[in-house]
Design an enzyme around this catalytic site. Structure first.
Site, PDB file in Angstrom:
ATOM      1  N   GLU A 278       8.022  -4.439  -1.588  1.00  0.00           N
ATOM      2  CA  GLU A 278       9.542  -4.173  -1.686  1.00  0.00           C
ATOM      3  C   GLU A 278       8.521  -2.944  -2.851  1.00  0.00           C
ATOM      4  OE1 GLU A 278      11.886  -3.618   0.266  1.00  0.00           O
ATOM      5  OE2 GLU A 278      10.965  -5.794   0.897  1.00  0.00           O
ATOM      6  N   ASP A 359       2.432  -3.389   2.322  1.00  0.00           N
ATOM      7  CA  ASP A 359       1.978  -4.441   3.104  1.00  0.00           C
ATOM      8  C   ASP A 359       0.666  -4.594   1.893  1.00  0.00           C
ATOM      9  OD1 ASP A 359       3.546  -5.737   4.577  1.00  0.00           O
ATOM     10  OD2 ASP A 359       2.598  -5.656   6.322  1.00  0.00           O
TER      11      ASP A 359
END
Length: 415
Positions: A278, A359
């Protein structure tokens, strides 16, 4: 009816056929792969969990097809069927001023639309979610949420509708630019205010009490240069068994929120990896890019409406005989999705690109293997299918398919 009527019907029909075709592809592909767990997940997810995810996806997709047809028929009913014209005539009979009539028309139309869609919401919550063990919403909570949503629509919607119609009536030919500035400012205000004002009306947010986990998270935040107003746990289990984590707010009012269901599922290192993902969105400025994109799209849309509002064929082609600012705005909001369906796969592609970037950031700041384990648990607990149809996924999905995402992260485990 005029030429635009046929253009609208052709676009609506093409959009409906495309979406039904995509849904059928998804149903067929998921059903064909229901009997075996993909090799990449064979040692991580049991067959019964894989089949539950497949059945959950199939049920939601089949329900979605019905909703697609229903909503298309409603759109025709509102426009060519005379629904908007009838509702507008009803308000016009009261003899109010144009802006007051317009506000009443807009608010009542959206309330009626919400009521007409309510049966599907009830069925999804109390039948589908209940069947697969996710529903925690009681009838009292459901009704309470509806009442709060309706009240918020009145408190926020009435002043915004009044301001929009006043600008359209009083600010001359560049009203669409002024309205865009108003809408952009309001959207940014809501992003800032939502965590502290709106969200607590529906959920309880408590500070994270696990001191060890909090210190670990704070260390990650310090490494990433991220400052927030706190780390909170949301009582998501009050309504659903699904788990998630997210950032909310902007500027100095940013918050990190974990669903309580997620904290019960993941280990500390996995939670850190999810948070690092996040944070990747923050560091790569994905939120800012999305805000700018939506603002530019809304500017283009309002500029187009500024031209359409002067065209009589626009109203007549959509079943409205008497032109007005509020009907032009309502027609545009209802019909524009039919003509902008091509934007869906483009927006999905950019979103998936952002997920890969986040990611990669998480792999650099924590451990890719931890994020893989967290994702696998989240796929399992949320009954997310591991085998979506590639074309369906490319069109709709904001996140990469599970096998693709895990394969991508696996290349980062050694780095």
């Amino acid at each position: 009816m005029n030429n635009f009527t046929w253009i609208f019907l052709l676009a609506l029909g093409a959009s409906l056929i495309l979406k039904l075709w995509l849904a059928q592809r998804q149903i067929r592909h998921v059903a064909e792969n229901r009997g075996q767990v993909p090799d990449a997940f064979a040692d991580k997810i049991q067959l019964d969990a894989h089949q539950k995810a497949a059945d959950y996806t199939l049920t939601n997709t089949r329900q979605g097809r019905i909703e697609l047809i229903y909503n298309s028929l409603l759109l025709v009913g509102w426009t060519l069927g005379g629904g908007l014209q009838w509702l507008d005539n009803s308000w016009q009979q009261l003899g109010w001023g144009s802006i007051t009539t317009g506000v009443a028309m807009l608010i009542s139309a959206f309330l009626i639309m919400a009521i007409l869609e309510l049966p599907f919401t009830i069925y999804h919550t109390f039948v589908i979610e209940e069947r697969f063990g996710f529903n925690r919403t009681t009838p009292a909570t459901f009704v309470g949420d509806l009442a709060k949503q309706a009240l918020l629509m009145l408190i926020i919607g009435v002043p915004m509708a009044w301001a929009a119609l006043w600008l359209m009536q009083e600010s001359g030919g560049l009203w669409w630019l002024y309205l865009w500035l108003l809408w952009s400012g309001f959207s940014l205000l809501m992003l800032w205010a939502y965590p502290a004002v709106i969200a607590p009306l529906f959920n309880k947010f408590s500070p994270l009490e696990d001191d060890t986990l909090q210190k670990r998270i704070q260390s990650l935040l310090n490494r990433c240069g991220f400052k927030s107003q706190g780390i909170f746990v949301m009582d998501g289990s009050r309504r659903s068994g699904h788990g998630n984590a997210y950032f909310t707010g902007m500027g100095q009012n940013k918050r990190i929120v974990f669903f309580d269901t997620l904290l019960k599922t993941l280990e500390a290192d996995e939670i850190e990896a999810v948070l690092a993902h996040e944070l990747g969105h923050f560091k790569r400025k994905h939120v800012q890019k999305r805000i700018i994109t939506m603002m530019l799209l809304s500017l283009a849309g309002l500029a187009l409406l500024g031209w359409l509002i002067e065209q009589s064929w626009f109203y007549q082609g959509l079943g409205v005989q008497q032109a007005s600012n509020h009907l032009a705005l309502l027609l545009f909001l209802l019909v524009s999705p039919v003509f902008t369906v091509f934007l869906q796969p483009i927006m999905s592609w950019f979103s998936r690109k952002h997920e890969f970037e986040a990611d990669d950031y998480a792999a650099a700041q924590s451990d890719a293997a931890d994020l893989i384990r967290a994702l696998v648990k989240m796929y399992r607990e949320n009954a997310s299918t591991l085998t979506p149809d590639p074309v369906y996924s490319a069109f709709y999905d904001s996140h990469p398919p599970a096998p693709v995402r895990v394969a991508h992260l696996s290349t980062r485990t050694a780095s």
